[in-house]
Design an enzyme around this catalytic site. Structure first.
Site, mmCIF file in Angstrom:
data_model
loop_
_atom_site.group_PDB
_atom_site.id
_atom_site.type_symbol
_atom_site.label_atom_id
_atom_site.label_comp_id
_atom_site.label_asym_id
_atom_site.label_seq_id
_atom_site.Cartn_x
_atom_site.Cartn_y
_atom_site.Cartn_z
ATOM 1 N N HIS A 96 0.922 -1.224 -0.021
ATOM 2 C CA HIS A 96 0.109 0.013 0.172
ATOM 3 C C HIS A 96 0.925 1.190 -0.001
ATOM 4 O O HIS A 96 1.806 1.436 0.684
ATOM 5 C CB HIS A 96 -0.977 -0.105 1.023
ATOM 6 C CG HIS A 96 -2.241 -1.129 1.064
ATOM 7 N ND1 HIS A 96 -2.578 -1.749 2.217
ATOM 8 C CD2 HIS A 96 -2.715 -1.503 -0.031
ATOM 9 C CE1 HIS A 96 -3.435 -2.708 1.739
ATOM 10 N NE2 HIS A 96 -3.642 -2.567 0.542
ATOM 11 N N GLU B 145 1.717 3.842 3.140
ATOM 12 C CA GLU B 145 2.090 3.231 4.296
ATOM 13 C C GLU B 145 3.652 3.482 4.635
ATOM 14 O O GLU B 145 4.467 2.430 4.315
ATOM 15 C CB GLU B 145 1.656 1.853 4.764
ATOM 16 C CG GLU B 145 0.309 1.935 4.691
ATOM 17 C CD GLU B 145 -0.637 0.535 4.368
ATOM 18 O OE1 GLU B 145 -0.083 -0.490 4.440
ATOM 19 O OE2 GLU B 145 -1.864 0.512 4.192
ATOM 20 N N HIS C 276 2.690 -3.773 6.551
ATOM 21 C CA HIS C 276 1.653 -2.669 6.377
ATOM 22 C C HIS C 276 1.869 -1.688 7.533
ATOM 23 O O HIS C 276 2.751 -1.864 8.750
ATOM 24 C CB HIS C 276 0.371 -2.984 6.506
ATOM 25 C CG HIS C 276 -0.010 -3.844 5.093
ATOM 26 N ND1 HIS C 276 -0.690 -3.408 3.891
ATOM 27 C CD2 HIS C 276 0.334 -5.246 4.592
ATOM 28 C CE1 HIS C 276 -0.801 -4.423 3.302
ATOM 29 N NE2 HIS C 276 -0.180 -5.681 3.473
ATOM 30 N N GLU D 297 1.109 -4.783 11.043
ATOM 31 C CA GLU D 297 0.724 -3.481 10.917
ATOM 32 C C GLU D 297 1.429 -2.627 11.913
ATOM 33 O O GLU D 297 1.121 -2.675 13.033
ATOM 34 C CB GLU D 297 -0.757 -3.221 10.931
ATOM 35 C CG GLU D 297 -1.555 -3.747 9.909
ATOM 36 C CD GLU D 297 -2.842 -3.250 9.642
ATOM 37 O OE1 GLU D 297 -3.077 -1.933 9.719
ATOM 38 O OE2 GLU D 297 -3.896 -3.778 9.520
ATOM 39 N N ARG E 267 -3.378 4.821 -1.978
ATOM 40 C CA ARG E 267 -3.311 3.553 -1.395
ATOM 41 C C ARG E 267 -2.991 2.475 -2.645
ATOM 42 O O ARG E 267 -2.090 1.330 -2.396
ATOM 43 C CB ARG E 267 -4.309 2.992 -0.558
ATOM 44 C CG ARG E 267 -4.656 1.680 -0.200
ATOM 45 C CD ARG E 267 -5.845 1.382 0.420
ATOM 46 N NE ARG E 267 -6.283 0.040 0.642
ATOM 47 C CZ ARG E 267 -6.300 -0.749 1.885
ATOM 48 N NH1 ARG E 267 -5.830 -0.077 2.866
ATOM 49 N NH2 ARG E 267 -6.667 -1.912 1.882
HETATM 50 N N1 720 Z 1 -5.200 -9.798 4.892
HETATM 51 C C1 720 Z 1 -4.905 -8.790 5.905
HETATM 52 C C2 720 Z 1 -3.629 -0.642 5.801
HETATM 53 C C3 720 Z 1 -5.468 2.047 9.375
HETATM 54 C C4 720 Z 1 -5.452 0.061 7.347
HETATM 55 C C5 720 Z 1 -4.676 1.035 8.544
HETATM 56 C C6 720 Z 1 -5.724 -7.522 5.751
HETATM 57 C C7 720 Z 1 -4.401 -6.376 5.899
HETATM 58 C C8 720 Z 1 -4.847 -4.880 5.894
HETATM 59 C C9 720 Z 1 -3.657 -4.145 6.108
HETATM 60 C C10 720 Z 1 -3.863 -2.605 6.107
HETATM 61 C C11 720 Z 1 -4.570 -2.100 6.960
HETATM 62 N N2 720 Z 1 -3.120 -1.831 5.411
HETATM 63 C C12 720 Z 1 -5.645 -4.539 4.646
HETATM 64 N N3 720 Z 1 -4.527 -0.641 6.765
HETATM 65 O O1 720 Z 1 -5.289 -4.934 3.591
HETATM 66 O O2 720 Z 1 -6.754 -3.962 4.704
HETATM 67 ZN ZN ZN Z 2 -1.610 -1.736 4.156
#
Ligand code: 720
Ligand code: ZN
Ligand code: ZN
Length: 276
Positions: free
Chosen positions: A35, A38, A163, A237, A93
């Protein structure tokens, strides 16, 4: 090496770190920068590489580690999105691929893996931040990572994807509320890893299966890797819990990386002691 090119034609790199012993050794795969916004994620992969390469020979623990396994690290998966977040939109993102019939750009790479693709916690609207794409692996960046992992699935023993933010350590599944076969072992390992992480600066992490710990979301890389047979599959995360969010200040880069190293080392050591 280059594992593929992005939509806009940039190289996606993978660095292999380990002692060359001849035969292919067991490996830990880690990716960052899936993403775009991040930013602490690519920073961590870079830190990790500097740290493991620099500690070789002076830290006996790392030396033994390197004789027994390889780290396979993709410092930035979504290079186009990452560049875009530096130049045009800090909060971007997704990828930067064009969507036919829509003026909205990009697909969420972490909804684009072939794990109950596009069934929950995602959207079929190209304007959504969690757009799942036209089909699984429609994104060149996702295809490049998935192809590499498939081609090396017999040696890859752990899959780590980095992440931010929320301070969580997640294991499968996110695509539904079912628990993976190895959930007890993964839960114990996650508990110990976040305990190690916390020991440095008292940073508190929550751990658990993705679906019940944050939200349901299909098409994630962690679920996909697990179902491919990579038992130790985790999503990190990193900091923080929302004070700065994606805009984590520079002063927190170093402490975040150092504490995260402890968790990654712990998982690495565990994997070595429990090879399958
Ligand atoms: N398969 C697990 C950003 C505020 C939001 C933060 C899901 C992982 C999750 C990682 C992620 C969350 N990246 C996602 N945020 O892909 O939504
Ligand atoms: Zn992410
Ligand atoms: Zn190979």
């Amino acid at each position: 090496m280059e594992i593929g090119k992005t939509y806009e034609g940039r190289s996606i790199y993978l660095l292999r770190v380990g002692n060359k012993t001849g035969a292919e050794k067991p490996a830990i795969f880690m990716d960052c920068g899936m993403h775009a916004r991040e930013w602490i994620s690519p920073a961590f992969c870079q830190w990790f590489l500097k740290e493991v390469v620099g500690s070789y020979n002076c830290m006996p623990l790392i030396t033994t580690l390197f004789n027994q396994l390889d780290f396979l690290v993709v410092p930035v998966v979504n290079v186009d999105g990452y560049v875009y977040s530096w130049t045009k939109d800090r909060f971007w993102r997704k990828t930067r691929s064009k969507n036919s019939g829509s003026s909205c750009v990009g697909t969420d790479p972490n909804r684009n893996f072939d794990a109950k693709w596009c069934t929950t916690g995602t959207s079929t609207n190209p304007c959504s931040a969690v757009y799942c794409g036209t089909h699984a692996e429609s994104e060149k960046e996702v295809k490049a990572v998935a192809d590499f992992i498939r081609n090396h699935s017999s040696i890859i023993k752990a899959y780590l994807t980095i992440h931010s933010y929320s301070q969580l350590l997640l294991y499968p599944y996110s695509y539904d509320l079912s628990l993976p076969f190895d959930h007890k072992e993964l839960d114990d390992l996650a508990r110990d890893a976040v305990k190690k992480l916390r020991s440095l600066y008292d940073t508190k992490y929550i751990y658990g299966p993705g679906g019940s710990t944050i939200y349901l979301a299909s098409g994630g890389s962690d679920d996909w890797a697990y179902d491919l047979g990579i038992k130790y599959s985790f999503t990190f995360e990193l900091r923080d819990t929302g004070v700065y969010g994606f805009l984590l200040p520079e002063s927190q880069i170093k402490p975040t990386c150092e504490e995260t190293m402890l968790a990654v080392y712990h998982i690495t050591q565990y994997v070595l002691d429990n090879l399958y």
